[in-house]
Design an enzyme around this catalytic site. Structure first.
Site, short mmCIF file in Angstrom:
data_model
loop_
_atom_site.label_atom_id
_atom_site.label_comp_id
_atom_site.label_asym_id
_atom_site.label_seq_id
_atom_site.Cartn_x
_atom_site.Cartn_y
_atom_site.Cartn_z
N SER A 101 0.79 -1.24 0.00
CA SER A 101 0.00 0.00 0.00
C SER A 101 0.82 1.28 0.00
O SER A 101 0.25 2.37 -0.10
CB SER A 101 -0.95 0.01 1.21
OG SER A 101 -2.02 -0.89 1.00
N LYS A 104 0.08 3.59 -2.76
CA LYS A 104 -1.01 4.56 -2.66
C LYS A 104 -0.49 6.00 -2.62
O LYS A 104 -1.24 6.95 -2.89
CB LYS A 104 -1.88 4.28 -1.44
CG LYS A 104 -2.74 3.01 -1.55
CD LYS A 104 -3.61 2.83 -0.32
CE LYS A 104 -4.62 1.71 -0.46
NZ LYS A 104 -4.03 0.36 -0.33
N SER A 160 -5.95 2.82 4.71
CA SER A 160 -5.42 2.16 3.52
C SER A 160 -6.53 1.41 2.78
O SER A 160 -6.32 0.31 2.26
CB SER A 160 -4.30 1.18 3.90
OG SER A 160 -3.42 0.96 2.83
#
Length: 415
Positions: A101, A104, A160
């Protein structure tokens, strides 16, 4: 020292370093666990400097510099000055690994500017959530419910939430369009180790990044006020389920970045201002953080520690930040965080000249120099060395100096 002379001396030093062997001090202070650690199987990129493409730990300690933290187990890590772009130390900086993640950060840096204003409301459909991977982290977005862009970004940064990522991707033009835009933006940032397959960082074949690239994403994202706000937020209220005839309730969400919120065995890190953590079974734990201490702003990225210690990714990141702050002025950089391609292309252009004028008319001849203390930005020098000194180029890259955000304490979790 005149700006041009200072810059030339810096570049000459880099040129000599690039053709020399590692100094005895630097070699002696390499992590002793190198021989036990997994190693990159192929050649790594040299973007940012030749030493960043070498296998193992790269550091050049000067007099009085502390040794690197012992027992670092991450497959890859990097510590860099967020303003100057100097890489203070690294370990397999360009090793292409699954990012989880932390990808991101690139998603937000790409998409966030396009989805304005943040009060924009969107009604979620079933199709928008259909592509969320099994076992994904979720914030709790529900179909047939409305959310503001602000709500969804809180879900991305704090929890997340892959569900929030997919909804924002659809608002941007669809997942394929988002992935393509992220890839273009990565190339603009010179993050050439990165291949984007899914916008949320969910494990996917061929999806990779590197500690170097993730650090570039964080540095770019932190130029944006909304990105900085979301990255530093510890807790927030998120819209819950709408029940017929009743006022829609909210529930509290907390940032999963343990250097912001703390946890058993992990204290909140003093001066932390973000940015993103991640985990998948394929990637292991990944983390990029940024912190300020006594006017110095550092970036750190840690990828896939092998230690079985609880929260090892945060502890190793904190140790590296401590080392970086203690090493201020005592190490020779082993590379640099390169500016975006557009900044390099704009060298010598009118915008660059205007930026120099705005920075209290600091002279910039063949290369850029640091802006005055207290200014809102800095100049980043880009040196190009190929065995011998060939050419000098300059790029402008603004770094906001408000670290941490003034109201960060207000958003810290209640104890």
């Amino acid at each position: 020292m005149p700006a041009l002379k200072k810059t030339v001396m810096t570049v000459l030093s880099a040129a000599l370093l690039s053709v020399s062997v590692v100094s005895p001090a630097g070699a002696a202070d390499k992590d002793k666990t190198d021989d036990k650690q997994p190693k990159p199987s192929g050649q790594m990129s040299t973007v940012g400097g030749a030493r960043l493409g070498e296998v193992g730990t790269q550091v050049a300690l000067g007099p009085g510099a502390p040794v690197l933290p012992k027992e670092l187990t991450a497959r890859s890590w990097i510590v860099a000055d967020a303003e100057s772009g100097d890489v203070l130390a690294s370990h397999n900086a360009h090793w292409r690994l699954p990012p989880a993640s932390t990808l991101k950060m690139l998603f937000a840096d790409t998409v966030l500017p396009a989805l304005q204003p943040k009060t924009l409301t969107h009604l979620v459909t079933e199709d928008e959530l259909s592509g969320v991977g099994e076992g994904s982290s979720l914030v709790g977005v529900k179909e047939d419910h409305s959310y503001t862009v602000h709500d969804l970004w809180l879900g991305v940064f704090l929890r997340s939430g892959n569900d929030a990522v997919h909804v924002l991707s659809e608002m941007y033009g669809g997942v394929p369009a988002t992935v393509a835009a992220m890839q273009r933006h990565a190339e603009e940032l010179q993050a050439l180790d990165t291949t984007v397959v899914s916008p949320d960082g969910y494990d996917a074949p061929r999806q990779v990044s590197s500690a170097y690239d993730l650090t570039l994403f964080a540095r770019s994202g932190m130029q944006k006020a909304d990105f900085r706000e979301y990255a530093a937020t510890a807790t927030a209220e998120f819209p819950g389920e709408q029940k017929k005839g009743k006022k829609r309730e909210t529930f509290e969400i907390q940032n999963t970045n343990r250097l912001i919120t703390g946890d058993t065995g992990v204290d909140p890190y003093k001066g932390i201002a973000g940015v993103k953590n991640g985990y998948t079974t394929h990637a292991g734990n990944t983390f990029t953080g940024i912190a300020e201490r006594d006017g110095k702003v550092l970036l750190v990225t840690v990828m896939n520690p092998s230690s079985e210690e609880s929260h090892a990714v945060y502890k190793e990141a904190a140790h590296l930040l401590d080392w970086g702050f203690a090493s201020d002025g005592k190490v020779t950089p082993v590379g640099e965080l390169v500016p975006p391609r557009s900044a390099v292309a704009a060298k010598g252009s009118e915008p660059a000249a205007g930026a120099a004028k705005d920075a209290k008319k600091q002279h910039a001849a063949a290369a850029a120099t640091a802006a005055p203390a207290g200014s809102s930005g800095v100049w980043t020098a880009l040196s190009v060395v190929g065995g011998v000194l060939v050419v000098l180029a300059a790029g402008v890259f603004l770094v906001n100096r408000r670290w941490p955000l003034p109201d960060l304490a207000r958003r810290l979790p209640r104890r």
